[in-house]
Design an enzyme around this catalytic site. Structure first.
Site, short mmCIF file in Angstrom:
data_model
loop_
_atom_site.label_atom_id
_atom_site.label_comp_id
_atom_site.label_asym_id
_atom_site.label_seq_id
_atom_site.Cartn_x
_atom_site.Cartn_y
_atom_site.Cartn_z
N GLY A 129 0.52 2.29 4.21
CA GLY A 129 0.31 1.80 5.57
C GLY A 129 0.75 0.36 5.64
O GLY A 129 1.20 -0.21 4.65
N CYS A 130 0.60 -0.24 6.80
CA CYS A 130 1.03 -1.63 6.96
C CYS A 130 0.09 -2.57 6.22
O CYS A 130 0.50 -3.55 5.65
CB CYS A 130 1.07 -1.98 8.44
SG CYS A 130 1.61 -3.65 8.77
#
Lengths: 412, 141
Positions: free
Chosen positions: B51-52
Site C-alpha cells: 500500500g502507499c
C-alpha cells in the site's frame, strides 16, 4: 502594521474554530495546505456573486471589473516576491505545473543529449519527475546534490557537480519533509559563476520567508497559492524576462496568441504567451487578497513566532522516548518530521486524528528522502503562525498516549 | 461455521456499541494486536500487498474445501482491518468468498477513515483474498 496578536489572527481563520469529531481542531498539516483567512474566502464569494465574467476581451461592465481585479494581482505578486516587472509573473495552477512548464519549454529548447540537470537529494517528486521525463526524452542525465544525516545539503560537493555539462539547476528552497532551509542564494551564486540558470522551488518557503527573487538572483521561482493562505488551483511562476521571452510557449489556445490564421500563428507577449485559455480568474483574485493579508502582517513577528513554535515542539517531541527526529538541520522552517520506534506512523497519525489533531504520515512525496533515512515514512507536524503552544501540548500529550497504546509491550 | 451474513451481522451489531470514530479505532487496534502471527516464511515479497503507507503479507491455504487466511502488516490498524475481513472470509468455501459482497464494511461507518486515503489498500486486500479463492476454486475443478 498590526502587532502580532495570536487570538485576533486565529479569529480571522473561520476553520480554526471548527471541531473534528466534536473536539477542537488542531491543524498541523500546513506544509500540505494552509488554511484561509475569511477575507480570502470572501474574495471568492464576492467575485462569483458580484462580478463574475471572462476577462480581457469583454466590453461590458462585469468583464472590465473582473479584468481590472485580475490584472492588479500580477502587480501584487511582483511586489510580494520583488520581481523587476509584472511581466515576469505567470499564473499557473501551482508549483507542479510551473516546474513542468519550465522543463517543457526552457528545458526542451536548451537541454540535449549528454547534458546534465542538477537537483538535490531532498526534492519533492514534482521537482524530480518533470526533469526525469525531460532526461528520458533528450538523453540527458539527472544529477543530485547529496545531503548529510541531518538533512542538510553537502555544499562541499556542489562545485564538482556543476560541470560544463550542467545546463540547469532546480532546487527546493525549503524541504517539505525535513524542514531544511537550503542555501539557495549560494547555490545560485556558484551556478551563475558557471553560467547555469537556477529554478528555486518555493512551494514551502513562500509561506515562511520573505521572498526577494532579485536578491536571490533566481532565474525561475515558483510557489503555490494554497500554501500561502490563498485558494487551491493557482500558483505563480516567476522567470527573468529575457529567459521567458526566449522560451517557446507551453500550451496553445486563446489569450496566448497575437494572431492566428491556418497558415501561421504568432504568439502573444510574455506573460500571456504562457497563459493559454481562460485563466483561473476567481482564484487569482483571491490570491491577491491573500497577498494583501500577508502585507498587513508583521512578517518579522510572524517569523519569530513560528521559530518559537518549532523550538517548543522540537524540545518536547524529542524528549518523548522512542522518538527519532528526521531532519535536524541547523537552519529549519516550522516543520517537524519524526519516527517512533515500534510504532507505525499511519497508526499513530490515525490515533491523533481521533483526537482532532491533523498531521501527515507517509513519505510526503519525497520517497528518495525516506530511502536515504531507510524509513518507510514519517509523522510530520508543520506549523503556521496561527498555531499555538497549547496545540503543541495537545499533540505531545496525545503522542504519548498513542505510543502507550501502540508500542509492543516488552513483557515477555 | 456460521454463514457469512450472520458473521457480518454480528460485526455490525458489535460496532453499533461505538459512538465515535475514536472507539472504533481502539477496537480495530485491539483486533490488530490480537491477530495471530503470520509464519515468518510467508513474509516474502510474493505474499506482499504494497500500500502507499503500509504493507500487508497475506497467505491463504485450503483445507477440506475451505480457505483459511493468515496475515500480517506493519500497521496494527491494518492488521485490525484484516482481522475483520478474516472473521468473515476465513474458513469459507472459495465460491462463498468469490460471491462475498462484504456490505458490512459500509455499515461500520469506516469508509471515510480508510477508503478515502490510498493509505492502507483495503480494496487490495479483498482483491487478494478473492484471488486466492479463485485459484483454489479453479484448482479443484
Amino acid at each position: 502594521m498590526t502587532p502580532f496578536n495570536i487570538n485576533k489572527i486565529r479569529s480571522e481563520f473561520p476553520i480554526l474554530s471548527e471541531k473534528a469529531y466534536g473536539k477542537p481542531l488542531v491543524y498541523f498539516d500546513n506544509a500540505a495546505s494552509s488554511q484561509k483567512p475569511k477575507v480570502v474566502i470572501d474574495a471568492l464569494v464576492d467575485y462569483y456573486s458580484s462580478y463574475n465574467a471572462n476577462i480581457h476581451r469583454g466590453v461590458h461592465f462585469l468583464s472590465q471589473k473582473a479584468s481590472a481585479a485580475f490584472d492588479a494581482v500580477r502587480e501584487k505578486v511582483k511586489t510580494f516576491i520583488n520581481a523587476t516587472s509584472e511581466r515576469e509573473i505567470i499564473f499557473v495552477r501551482g508549483t507542479t505545473e510551473a516546474i513542468n512548464l519550465v522543463a517543457s519549454t526552457y528545458g526542451r529548447k536548451n537541454i540535449g543529449q549528454g547534458d546534465e540537470i542538477l537537483i538535490s537529494a531532498m526534492e519533492h517528486h514534482s521537482n524530480i519527475v518533470p526533469w526525469q521525463m525531460l532526461c528520458e526524452e533528450k538523453g540527458a542525465v539527472l544529477k543530485v546534490i547529496p545531503m548529510n544525516e541531518k538533512g542538510e545539503l553537502m555544499m562541499n560537493e556542489l562545485p564538482a557537480l556543476l560541470t560544463e555539462k550542467t545546463k540547469f539547476v532546480s532546487v527546493v528552497h525549503i524541504s517539505n519533509s525535513l524542514g531544511t532551509i537550503n542555501p539557495v542564494k549560494e547555490i545560485i551564486r556558484q551556478a551563475h559563476a558557471k553560467g547555469i540558470p537556477v529554478l528555486v522551488d518555493g512551494a514551502q518557503s513562500t509561506a515562511h520567508e520573505i521572498i526577494d527573487v532579485q536578491d536571490l538572483d533566481a532565474d525561475f521561482f515558483t510557489f503555490s497559492g494554497h500554501k500561502i493562505l490563498g485558494p487551491t488551483g493557482v500558483g505563480c511562476l516567476y522567470g527573468k524576462l529575457h529567459l521567458l521571452e526566449a522560451m517557446p510557449p507551453y500550451h496553445g489556445g486563446g489569450e496566448m496568441i497575437s494572431s492566428v490564421s491556418f497558415e501561421k500563428t504568432t504568439y502573444n507577449e510574455v506573460p500571456f504567451k504562457f497563459e493559454a485559455g481562460t485563466p483561473n480568474i476567481a482564484d487569482v483574485i483571491a490570491l491577491g487578497t491573500a497577498i494583501d493579508y500577508w502585507n498587513q502582517l508583521d512578517r518579522q513577528a510572524v517569523s519569530a513566532w513560528e521559530k518559537e513554535l518549532l523550538n517548543y515542539a522540537t524540545k518536547l517531541i524529542s524528549e518523548i522516548p522512542a522518538v527519532r527526529l528526521i531532519g535536524t538541520a541547523e537552519n529549519k522552517a516550522s516543520v517537524i518530521s519524526f519516527v517512533i520506534e515500534g510504532v507505525n506512523a499511519l497508526d499513530a497519525g490515525m490515533f491523533l486524528d481521533t483526537k482532532g489533531i491533523a498531521v501527515r504520515t507517509g513519505h510526503h512525496c519525497t520517497e528518495p528522502v525516506m530511502q536515504f533515512f531507510k524509513i518507510p515514512g514519517t509523522l510530520r507536524a508543520s506549523f503556521m503562525f496561527y498555531n499555538t503552544k497549547e496545540e503543541i501540548d495537545s499533540l505531545v500529550e496525545n503522542l504519548t498516549k498513542a505510543i502507550a497504546l501502540l508500542q509492543p509491550h516488552s513483557v515477555a | 461455521m456460521s454463514s457469512m451474513n450472520q458473521i457480518e451481522e454480528e460485526i455490525i451489531s458489535d460496532f453499533e456499541l461505538f459512538d465515535s470514530w475514536e472507539e472504533k479505532y481502539h477496537y480495530i487496534i485491539e483486533l490488530g494486536q490480537k491477530l495471530a502471527p503470520l509464519d515468518e516464511k510467508y513474509k516474502l515479497d510474493e505474499y506482499k500487498i504494497k500500500g502507499c503507507q503500509s504493507s500487508v503479507w497475506l497467505n491463504g491455504e485450503e483445507r477440506d474445501g475451505k480457505i483459511y487466511f493468515s496475515a500480517d502488516s506493519d500497521s496494527t490498524f491494518v492488521k485490525g482491518e484484516i482481522a475483520l475481513l478474516m472473521m468473515v472470509l476465513s474458513g469459507q468455501t472459495p465460491e462463498a468468498i468469490l460471491d462475498a459482497k462484504l456490505e458490512f464494511i459500509d455499515a461500520l461507518g469506516l469508509r471515510q477513515h480508510i477508503a478515502v486515503t490510498r493509505a492502507n489498500g483495503l480494496a487490495a486486500m479483498i482483491k487478494q483474498m478473492k484471488t486466492y479463492a479463485l485459484a483454489f476454486s479453479s484448482a479443484s475443478k
